[in-house]
Design an enzyme around this catalytic site. Structure first.
Site, PDB file in Angstrom:
ATOM      1  N   TRP A 115       0.874  -1.187   0.000  1.00 55.67           N
ATOM      2  CA  TRP A 115       0.000   0.000   0.000  1.00 55.67           C
ATOM      3  C   TRP A 115       0.905   1.230   0.000  1.00 55.67           C
ATOM      4  CZ3 TRP A 115      -1.992   2.600   4.912  1.00 55.67           C
ATOM      5  CH2 TRP A 115      -2.975   3.556   4.617  1.00 55.67           C
ATOM      6  N   LYS A 170     -13.062  -0.733   6.239  1.00 56.08           N
ATOM      7  CA  LYS A 170     -13.613  -1.603   5.195  1.00 56.08           C
ATOM      8  C   LYS A 170     -14.641  -2.573   5.763  1.00 56.08           C
ATOM      9  CE  LYS A 170      -9.776  -0.104   3.240  1.00 56.08           C
ATOM     10  NZ  LYS A 170      -9.562   0.785   2.151  1.00 56.08           N
ATOM     11  N   ASP A 229      -0.395  -5.436   9.503  1.00 59.46           N
ATOM     12  CA  ASP A 229      -1.425  -4.473   9.135  1.00 59.46           C
ATOM     13  C   ASP A 229      -2.641  -5.293   8.715  1.00 59.46           C
ATOM     14  OD1 ASP A 229      -3.030  -2.484   8.289  1.00 59.46           O
ATOM     15  OD2 ASP A 229      -1.629  -1.582   6.862  1.00 59.46           O
TER      16      ASP A 229
HETATM   17  C1  LMR Z   1      -6.807   2.018  -0.640  1.00 56.13           C
HETATM   18  O1  LMR Z   1      -5.771   1.336  -0.634  1.00 56.13           O
HETATM   19  O2  LMR Z   1      -7.377   2.357  -1.685  1.00 56.13           O
HETATM   20  C2  LMR Z   1      -7.439   2.405   0.663  1.00 56.13           C
HETATM   21  O3  LMR Z   1      -6.752   1.845   1.710  1.00 56.13           O
HETATM   22  C3  LMR Z   1      -7.681   3.863   0.795  1.00 56.13           C
HETATM   23  C4  LMR Z   1      -6.433   4.663   1.078  1.00 56.13           C
HETATM   24  O4  LMR Z   1      -6.468   5.425   2.032  1.00 56.13           O
HETATM   25  O5  LMR Z   1      -5.451   4.545   0.359  1.00 56.13           O
END
Ligand code: LMR
Length: 427
Positions: A157, A274, A238
Protein backbone atom coordinates in the site's frame (compact mmCIF):
# COMPACT_ATOMS: atom_id res chain seq x y z
CA UNK A 1 -11.61 53.01 3.04
CA UNK A 2 -9.12 55.88 2.81
CA UNK A 3 -7.20 54.44 5.74
CA UNK A 4 -7.07 51.00 4.06
CA UNK A 5 -5.72 52.41 0.82
CA UNK A 6 -3.05 54.32 2.66
CA UNK A 7 -2.17 51.14 4.59
CA UNK A 8 -1.93 49.07 1.39
CA UNK A 9 0.25 51.65 -0.30
CA UNK A 10 2.55 51.82 2.69
CA UNK A 11 2.74 48.03 3.13
CA UNK A 12 4.15 47.71 -0.38
CA UNK A 13 7.35 49.30 0.94
CA UNK A 14 9.82 47.10 2.81
CA UNK A 15 9.06 48.82 6.12
CA UNK A 16 6.04 50.77 7.31
CA UNK A 17 5.11 53.11 10.10
CA UNK A 18 2.01 52.96 12.21
CA UNK A 19 1.44 55.19 15.20
CA UNK A 20 5.12 56.09 15.21
CA UNK A 21 6.31 52.45 15.26
CA UNK A 22 8.34 51.04 12.37
CA UNK A 23 7.34 47.50 11.22
CA UNK A 24 9.13 45.21 8.80
CA UNK A 25 6.75 44.26 5.98
CA UNK A 26 5.83 40.56 6.13
CA UNK A 27 8.29 38.33 4.33
CA UNK A 28 6.77 35.93 1.85
CA UNK A 29 6.71 32.90 4.13
CA UNK A 30 5.70 30.18 1.70
CA UNK A 31 7.09 31.21 -1.68
CA UNK A 32 9.47 28.25 -1.70
CA UNK A 33 6.67 25.73 -1.21
CA UNK A 34 6.19 23.56 -4.28
CA UNK A 35 2.85 21.78 -4.84
CA UNK A 36 2.94 18.26 -3.36
CA UNK A 37 2.66 15.39 -5.81
CA UNK A 38 -0.82 13.89 -6.07
CA UNK A 39 -1.44 10.88 -3.85
CA UNK A 40 -1.32 7.81 -6.12
CA UNK A 41 -4.62 6.50 -4.71
CA UNK A 42 -6.63 9.48 -3.46
CA UNK A 43 -5.50 11.55 -6.47
CA UNK A 44 -7.33 9.03 -8.67
CA UNK A 45 -10.58 9.73 -6.77
CA UNK A 46 -10.09 13.47 -7.34
CA UNK A 47 -9.64 12.94 -11.08
CA UNK A 48 -12.71 10.67 -11.16
CA UNK A 49 -14.87 13.28 -9.44
CA UNK A 50 -13.74 15.95 -11.91
CA UNK A 51 -14.69 13.84 -14.97
CA UNK A 52 -18.17 14.79 -16.29
CA UNK A 53 -18.51 11.62 -18.43
CA UNK A 54 -21.67 9.54 -17.71
CA UNK A 55 -19.65 6.39 -18.47
CA UNK A 56 -17.01 6.93 -15.83
CA UNK A 57 -16.06 4.07 -13.51
CA UNK A 58 -14.00 4.34 -10.33
CA UNK A 59 -12.00 1.23 -9.51
CA UNK A 60 -9.26 3.24 -7.85
CA UNK A 61 -9.78 3.68 -4.15
CA UNK A 62 -10.56 0.64 -2.00
CA UNK A 63 -14.03 1.60 -0.87
CA UNK A 64 -16.92 -0.87 -1.07
CA UNK A 65 -19.88 -0.17 -3.35
CA UNK A 66 -23.11 -2.11 -3.75
CA UNK A 67 -24.12 -3.62 -7.07
CA UNK A 68 -25.55 -0.24 -8.10
CA UNK A 69 -22.19 1.42 -7.47
CA UNK A 70 -23.48 3.19 -4.36
CA UNK A 71 -21.65 3.52 -0.99
CA UNK A 72 -23.08 1.24 1.67
CA UNK A 73 -23.98 1.85 5.31
CA UNK A 74 -24.31 -1.56 6.95
CA UNK A 75 -27.58 -2.47 8.68
CA UNK A 76 -25.69 -3.30 11.88
CA UNK A 77 -24.21 0.21 11.82
CA UNK A 78 -27.64 1.81 11.32
CA UNK A 79 -28.99 -0.23 14.22
CA UNK A 80 -26.03 0.63 16.46
CA UNK A 81 -26.51 4.32 15.66
CA UNK A 82 -30.18 4.10 16.70
CA UNK A 83 -29.16 2.53 19.99
CA UNK A 84 -26.47 5.12 20.63
CA UNK A 85 -28.62 8.15 19.71
CA UNK A 86 -29.45 10.17 22.79
CA UNK A 87 -27.72 7.73 25.14
CA UNK A 88 -24.15 8.82 24.82
CA UNK A 89 -22.54 12.11 25.70
CA UNK A 90 -19.89 13.81 23.60
CA UNK A 91 -17.18 13.96 26.25
CA UNK A 92 -13.54 13.35 25.43
CA UNK A 93 -12.52 9.72 25.37
CA UNK A 94 -9.43 8.89 27.42
CA UNK A 95 -6.12 9.33 25.55
CA UNK A 96 -6.09 5.61 24.75
CA UNK A 97 -9.69 5.62 23.47
CA UNK A 98 -12.71 3.47 24.28
CA UNK A 99 -11.81 0.56 26.59
CA UNK A 100 -14.75 -1.48 25.36
CA UNK A 101 -13.95 -0.94 21.69
CA UNK A 102 -10.35 -1.97 22.35
CA UNK A 103 -11.34 -5.11 24.23
CA UNK A 104 -13.66 -6.21 21.43
CA UNK A 105 -11.00 -5.45 18.81
CA UNK A 106 -8.43 -7.55 20.62
CA UNK A 107 -10.86 -10.48 20.73
CA UNK A 108 -11.26 -10.21 16.95
CA UNK A 109 -7.53 -10.17 16.28
CA UNK A 110 -6.14 -12.41 19.03
CA UNK A 111 -9.15 -14.73 19.51
CA UNK A 112 -12.23 -14.61 21.71
CA UNK A 113 -10.60 -16.65 24.51
CA UNK A 114 -7.05 -15.43 24.13
CA UNK A 115 -5.01 -15.92 27.31
CA UNK A 116 -2.93 -12.90 26.25
CA UNK A 117 -5.99 -10.68 26.66
CA UNK A 118 -6.86 -12.27 30.03
CA UNK A 119 -3.28 -11.89 31.25
CA UNK A 120 -3.32 -8.23 30.17
CA UNK A 121 -0.20 -8.68 28.08
CA UNK A 122 -1.46 -6.55 25.20
CA UNK A 123 -0.80 -2.81 25.12
CA UNK A 124 -3.57 -1.35 22.97
CA UNK A 125 -5.02 2.00 22.06
CA UNK A 126 -7.84 3.14 19.82
CA UNK A 127 -6.36 4.57 16.64
CA UNK A 128 -7.38 6.80 13.75
CA UNK A 129 -8.16 3.76 11.63
CA UNK A 130 -5.35 1.66 10.14
CA UNK A 131 -3.23 4.61 9.01
CA UNK A 132 -3.24 6.05 12.52
CA UNK A 133 -2.32 2.69 14.04
CA UNK A 134 0.60 2.22 11.64
CA UNK A 135 1.78 5.78 12.21
CA UNK A 136 1.74 5.57 16.02
CA UNK A 137 3.56 2.25 15.81
CA UNK A 138 6.17 3.68 13.41
CA UNK A 139 6.78 6.57 15.80
CA UNK A 140 6.98 4.13 18.71
CA UNK A 141 9.51 2.04 16.79
CA UNK A 142 11.61 5.14 16.11
CA UNK A 143 11.50 6.24 19.72
CA UNK A 144 12.30 2.92 21.36
CA UNK A 145 14.30 1.11 18.68
CA UNK A 146 15.92 4.13 17.01
CA UNK A 147 18.49 2.24 14.95
CA UNK A 148 16.10 -0.29 13.45
CA UNK A 149 14.79 -0.49 9.88
CA UNK A 150 11.41 -1.64 8.72
CA UNK A 151 11.16 -4.31 6.03
CA UNK A 152 8.27 -3.59 3.66
CA UNK A 153 6.93 -5.95 0.98
CA UNK A 154 7.26 -5.15 -2.73
CA UNK A 155 4.77 -3.92 -3.58
CA UNK A 156 2.72 -2.56 -0.70
CA UNK A 157 0.00 0.00 0.00
CA UNK A 158 1.66 3.26 -1.10
CA UNK A 159 0.90 4.98 2.19
CA UNK A 160 3.05 2.50 4.14
CA UNK A 161 6.11 4.16 2.62
CA UNK A 162 4.85 7.63 3.62
CA UNK A 163 4.07 6.51 7.16
CA UNK A 164 7.45 5.01 8.01
CA UNK A 165 9.23 7.79 6.08
CA UNK A 166 7.52 10.51 8.10
CA UNK A 167 8.37 8.63 11.29
CA UNK A 168 12.02 8.71 10.13
CA UNK A 169 12.36 4.93 10.16
CA UNK A 170 14.68 3.77 7.37
CA UNK A 171 12.99 1.33 5.01
CA UNK A 172 14.21 -1.84 3.37
CA UNK A 173 12.15 -4.07 1.15
CA UNK A 174 11.49 -7.77 0.91
CA UNK A 175 10.31 -9.78 -2.09
CA UNK A 176 6.61 -10.51 -2.10
CA UNK A 177 4.92 -10.49 -5.50
CA UNK A 178 6.13 -12.51 -8.45
CA UNK A 179 5.02 -10.71 -11.65
CA UNK A 180 5.49 -13.73 -13.94
CA UNK A 181 3.30 -16.10 -11.92
CA UNK A 182 1.15 -13.25 -10.57
CA UNK A 183 1.45 -15.00 -7.22
CA UNK A 184 3.68 -14.98 -4.16
CA UNK A 185 7.46 -14.91 -4.58
CA UNK A 186 7.67 -17.23 -1.61
CA UNK A 187 11.24 -18.52 -1.91
CA UNK A 188 12.63 -15.00 -2.34
CA UNK A 189 10.54 -13.74 0.57
CA UNK A 190 11.92 -16.46 2.84
CA UNK A 191 15.47 -15.66 1.71
CA UNK A 192 14.93 -12.00 2.57
CA UNK A 193 13.63 -12.94 6.03
CA UNK A 194 16.69 -15.15 6.55
CA UNK A 195 19.13 -12.53 5.28
CA UNK A 196 17.77 -9.59 7.27
CA UNK A 197 19.79 -8.73 10.40
CA UNK A 198 18.49 -10.55 13.50
CA UNK A 199 15.72 -8.67 15.26
CA UNK A 200 14.47 -6.70 12.25
CA UNK A 201 10.97 -5.24 11.98
CA UNK A 202 8.80 -6.86 9.28
CA UNK A 203 5.60 -5.26 8.04
CA UNK A 204 3.18 -8.05 7.06
CA UNK A 205 -0.31 -7.79 5.58
CA UNK A 206 -2.45 -10.11 7.73
CA UNK A 207 -4.86 -10.89 4.87
CA UNK A 208 -6.09 -9.54 1.53
CA UNK A 209 -2.72 -8.07 0.62
CA UNK A 210 -3.02 -4.55 -0.77
CA UNK A 211 -2.41 -4.02 -3.70
CA UNK A 212 -1.82 -7.58 -5.01
CA UNK A 213 -4.64 -9.66 -3.51
CA UNK A 214 -2.01 -12.39 -3.07
CA UNK A 215 -1.88 -14.01 0.38
CA UNK A 216 0.43 -16.78 1.59
CA UNK A 217 -1.25 -20.15 2.18
CA UNK A 218 -1.57 -21.39 5.75
CA UNK A 219 1.46 -23.60 5.25
CA UNK A 220 3.46 -20.70 3.89
CA UNK A 221 2.45 -18.53 6.86
CA UNK A 222 3.76 -21.28 9.16
CA UNK A 223 7.09 -21.19 7.38
CA UNK A 224 7.22 -17.37 7.45
CA UNK A 225 6.46 -17.43 11.18
CA UNK A 226 9.10 -20.08 11.80
CA UNK A 227 11.80 -18.19 9.90
CA UNK A 228 10.91 -14.93 11.64
CA UNK A 229 11.16 -16.75 14.97
CA UNK A 230 14.58 -18.19 14.10
CA UNK A 231 15.82 -14.68 13.33
CA UNK A 232 14.09 -12.98 16.26
CA UNK A 233 12.29 -10.54 13.94
CA UNK A 234 9.42 -8.38 15.14
CA UNK A 235 6.30 -8.96 13.01
CA UNK A 236 3.97 -6.00 12.64
CA UNK A 237 0.65 -6.96 11.04
CA UNK A 238 -1.43 -4.47 9.13
CA UNK A 239 -4.91 -6.00 9.20
CA UNK A 240 -7.06 -3.55 7.26
CA UNK A 241 -9.30 -6.17 5.65
CA UNK A 242 -10.28 -8.70 8.33
CA UNK A 243 -13.34 -10.46 6.90
CA UNK A 244 -12.86 -9.12 3.39
CA UNK A 245 -10.62 -11.93 2.17
CA UNK A 246 -12.67 -15.04 2.96
CA UNK A 247 -15.86 -13.46 4.30
CA UNK A 248 -14.98 -14.78 7.78
CA UNK A 249 -12.99 -12.56 10.19
CA UNK A 250 -11.81 -15.65 12.14
CA UNK A 251 -10.31 -17.26 9.05
CA UNK A 252 -8.73 -13.99 8.00
CA UNK A 253 -6.92 -13.74 11.35
CA UNK A 254 -5.22 -17.10 10.78
CA UNK A 255 -1.85 -15.55 9.93
CA UNK A 256 -1.77 -13.70 13.25
CA UNK A 257 -2.93 -16.76 15.19
CA UNK A 258 -0.08 -18.82 13.69
CA UNK A 259 2.46 -16.27 14.90
CA UNK A 260 0.82 -16.24 18.33
CA UNK A 261 0.96 -20.05 18.55
CA UNK A 262 4.67 -19.82 17.73
CA UNK A 263 5.21 -17.50 20.68
CA UNK A 264 6.00 -14.28 18.82
CA UNK A 265 5.54 -10.87 20.33
CA UNK A 266 3.67 -8.99 17.63
CA UNK A 267 2.24 -5.60 16.75
CA UNK A 268 -1.10 -5.23 15.00
CA UNK A 269 -3.02 -2.49 13.26
CA UNK A 270 -6.78 -2.99 12.87
CA UNK A 271 -9.19 -0.87 10.90
CA UNK A 272 -12.99 -0.78 10.71
CA UNK A 273 -12.99 1.31 7.53
CA UNK A 274 -13.61 -1.60 5.20
CA UNK A 275 -15.14 -4.41 7.22
CA UNK A 276 -17.75 -2.17 8.92
CA UNK A 277 -17.84 0.43 6.16
CA UNK A 278 -16.80 3.10 8.69
CA UNK A 279 -14.37 4.78 6.28
CA UNK A 280 -14.86 8.37 7.41
CA UNK A 281 -15.23 7.58 11.12
CA UNK A 282 -11.51 6.79 11.39
CA UNK A 283 -11.78 4.02 13.91
CA UNK A 284 -9.22 1.31 14.51
CA UNK A 285 -6.95 -0.23 17.08
CA UNK A 286 -3.20 -0.51 17.58
CA UNK A 287 -1.94 -3.33 19.76
CA UNK A 288 1.46 -4.55 20.86
CA UNK A 289 1.75 -7.94 22.51
CA UNK A 290 4.25 -7.71 25.38
CA UNK A 291 6.09 -10.13 27.66
CA UNK A 292 3.96 -9.44 30.70
CA UNK A 293 1.37 -7.14 32.21
CA UNK A 294 3.93 -4.67 33.57
CA UNK A 295 5.60 -4.24 30.19
CA UNK A 296 2.21 -3.87 28.52
CA UNK A 297 1.23 -1.08 30.92
CA UNK A 298 4.47 0.77 30.18
CA UNK A 299 4.13 0.33 26.41
CA UNK A 300 0.50 1.48 26.50
CA UNK A 301 1.44 4.61 28.41
CA UNK A 302 4.06 5.42 25.77
CA UNK A 303 1.63 4.82 22.88
CA UNK A 304 -0.78 7.22 24.55
CA UNK A 305 1.97 9.74 25.00
CA UNK A 306 2.70 9.61 21.27
CA UNK A 307 -0.97 10.18 20.50
CA UNK A 308 -1.43 13.12 22.89
CA UNK A 309 0.54 15.80 21.00
CA UNK A 310 -0.87 14.60 17.66
CA UNK A 311 -4.61 14.58 18.37
CA UNK A 312 -5.04 14.27 22.18
CA UNK A 313 -7.67 11.57 22.08
CA UNK A 314 -9.50 9.71 19.32
CA UNK A 315 -13.01 10.47 18.02
CA UNK A 316 -15.88 8.99 19.95
CA UNK A 317 -18.71 8.20 17.55
CA UNK A 318 -17.12 5.43 15.49
CA UNK A 319 -15.80 3.81 18.66
CA UNK A 320 -19.34 3.67 20.08
CA UNK A 321 -20.61 2.12 16.87
CA UNK A 322 -17.93 -0.59 16.87
CA UNK A 323 -18.28 -1.47 20.54
CA UNK A 324 -22.09 -1.54 20.29
CA UNK A 325 -21.94 -3.97 17.38
CA UNK A 326 -19.22 -6.24 18.70
CA UNK A 327 -20.54 -6.50 22.25
CA UNK A 328 -24.11 -7.40 21.25
CA UNK A 329 -24.42 -11.02 20.02
CA UNK A 330 -27.30 -10.25 17.63
CA UNK A 331 -25.62 -7.21 16.11
CA UNK A 332 -22.36 -9.08 15.80
CA UNK A 333 -24.14 -11.89 13.99
CA UNK A 334 -25.70 -9.37 11.62
CA UNK A 335 -22.27 -7.80 11.03
CA UNK A 336 -20.72 -11.19 10.22
CA UNK A 337 -23.48 -11.82 7.71
CA UNK A 338 -22.97 -8.41 6.11
CA UNK A 339 -19.18 -8.77 5.87
CA UNK A 340 -19.69 -12.09 4.17
CA UNK A 341 -22.19 -10.48 1.81
CA UNK A 342 -19.61 -7.86 0.79
CA UNK A 343 -16.83 -10.43 0.35
CA UNK A 344 -19.13 -12.70 -1.69
CA UNK A 345 -20.20 -9.88 -4.00
CA UNK A 346 -16.56 -9.14 -4.73
CA UNK A 347 -15.79 -12.81 -5.36
CA UNK A 348 -18.74 -12.91 -7.78
CA UNK A 349 -17.42 -9.85 -9.62
CA UNK A 350 -14.01 -11.49 -9.99
CA UNK A 351 -15.64 -14.44 -11.74
CA UNK A 352 -17.67 -12.17 -14.01
CA UNK A 353 -14.69 -10.01 -14.96
CA UNK A 354 -12.60 -13.06 -15.84
CA UNK A 355 -15.47 -14.69 -17.78
CA UNK A 356 -16.15 -11.50 -19.73
CA UNK A 357 -12.50 -11.20 -20.75
CA UNK A 358 -12.42 -14.84 -21.83
CA UNK A 359 -15.67 -14.46 -23.79
CA UNK A 360 -14.13 -11.53 -25.66
CA UNK A 361 -11.45 -13.95 -26.82
CA UNK A 362 -8.60 -12.32 -24.92
CA UNK A 363 -5.42 -14.26 -25.68
CA UNK A 364 -4.00 -13.27 -22.27
CA UNK A 365 -4.29 -15.32 -19.07
CA UNK A 366 -6.77 -13.89 -16.57
CA UNK A 367 -7.07 -16.68 -13.95
CA UNK A 368 -5.27 -14.50 -11.44
CA UNK A 369 -8.41 -12.34 -11.20
CA UNK A 370 -10.21 -15.17 -9.39
CA UNK A 371 -7.13 -16.56 -7.65
CA UNK A 372 -6.37 -13.27 -5.89
CA UNK A 373 -8.37 -12.39 -2.81
CA UNK A 374 -9.82 -9.39 -0.97
CA UNK A 375 -10.67 -6.00 -2.36
CA UNK A 376 -8.06 -5.75 -5.07
CA UNK A 377 -7.04 -7.40 -8.29
CA UNK A 378 -3.47 -6.76 -9.35
CA UNK A 379 -4.31 -6.96 -13.00
CA UNK A 380 -0.90 -6.82 -14.65
CA UNK A 381 -1.96 -3.79 -16.72
CA UNK A 382 0.95 -1.47 -17.48
CA UNK A 383 0.88 2.23 -16.52
CA UNK A 384 0.43 3.09 -20.23
CA UNK A 385 -2.55 0.72 -20.51
CA UNK A 386 -4.03 2.27 -17.37
CA UNK A 387 -3.60 5.73 -18.91
CA UNK A 388 -5.52 4.56 -21.97
CA UNK A 389 -8.31 3.11 -19.83
CA UNK A 390 -8.67 6.52 -18.22
CA UNK A 391 -8.30 8.76 -21.25
CA UNK A 392 -10.31 6.63 -23.70
CA UNK A 393 -12.83 4.87 -21.44
CA UNK A 394 -13.10 7.09 -18.32
CA UNK A 395 -12.06 4.17 -16.12
CA UNK A 396 -10.08 5.30 -13.10
CA UNK A 397 -7.53 3.11 -11.33
CA UNK A 398 -4.04 3.43 -9.90
CA UNK A 399 -1.17 3.32 -12.39
CA UNK A 400 0.20 0.09 -10.89
CA UNK A 401 -2.76 -1.70 -12.50
CA UNK A 402 -4.61 -2.32 -9.23
CA UNK A 403 -8.35 -2.71 -9.76
CA UNK A 404 -10.57 -2.17 -6.75
CA UNK A 405 -13.01 -5.06 -7.25
CA UNK A 406 -15.32 -3.30 -4.79
CA UNK A 407 -16.12 -0.78 -7.52
CA UNK A 408 -17.01 -3.42 -10.12
CA UNK A 409 -20.75 -4.04 -10.55
CA UNK A 410 -23.07 -6.13 -12.76
CA UNK A 411 -23.73 -2.85 -14.58
CA UNK A 412 -20.12 -1.96 -15.43
CA UNK A 413 -18.29 -5.31 -15.56
CA UNK A 414 -18.85 -5.85 -19.30
CA UNK A 415 -17.77 -2.27 -20.09
CA UNK A 416 -14.66 -2.72 -17.93
CA UNK A 417 -13.79 -6.07 -19.52
CA UNK A 418 -14.22 -4.68 -23.01
CA UNK A 419 -12.00 -1.69 -22.26
CA UNK A 420 -9.32 -3.92 -20.70
CA UNK A 421 -9.49 -6.19 -23.74
CA UNK A 422 -9.06 -3.24 -26.10
CA UNK A 423 -6.06 -1.72 -24.31
CA UNK A 424 -4.33 -5.06 -23.86
CA UNK A 425 -4.75 -6.32 -27.41
CA UNK A 426 -4.82 -3.28 -29.70
CA UNK A 427 -2.09 -0.65 -30.09
C1 LMR B 1 -6.81 2.02 -0.64
O1 LMR B 1 -5.77 1.34 -0.63
O2 LMR B 1 -7.38 2.36 -1.69
C2 LMR B 1 -7.44 2.40 0.66
O3 LMR B 1 -6.75 1.85 1.71
C3 LMR B 1 -7.68 3.86 0.79
C4 LMR B 1 -6.43 4.66 1.08
O4 LMR B 1 -6.47 5.43 2.03
O5 LMR B 1 -5.45 4.54 0.36
Amino acid sequence: MMLRTAFTRRSQRSTMEMGGTRFMSSPSWWNKVEPAPKDPILGVSEAFLADPSPDKVNVGVGAYRDDNGKPVVLECVREAEKRIAGHKNMEYLPMGGSANMIEESLKLAYGEDSSMIKDERIAAIQSLSGTGACRIFADFQKRFSPDSHVYIPVPTWSNHHNIWRDANVPQRTYHYYHPESRGLHFAAMIDDIKNAPNGSFFLLHACAHNPTGVDPTEEQWREISYQCKVKGHFPFFDMAYQGFASGDPEKDAKSIRIFLEDGHLIGCSQSYAKNMGLYGQRVGCLSVLCEDEKQAAAVKSQLQQLARPMYSNPPVHGAHIVSTILSDPDLKKLWLKEVKGMADRIIGMRTQLQENLEKLGSPLPWEHITKQIGMFCYSGLTPEQVDRLTSEYHIYLTRNGRISMAGVTSGNVAYLANAIHKVTTAA
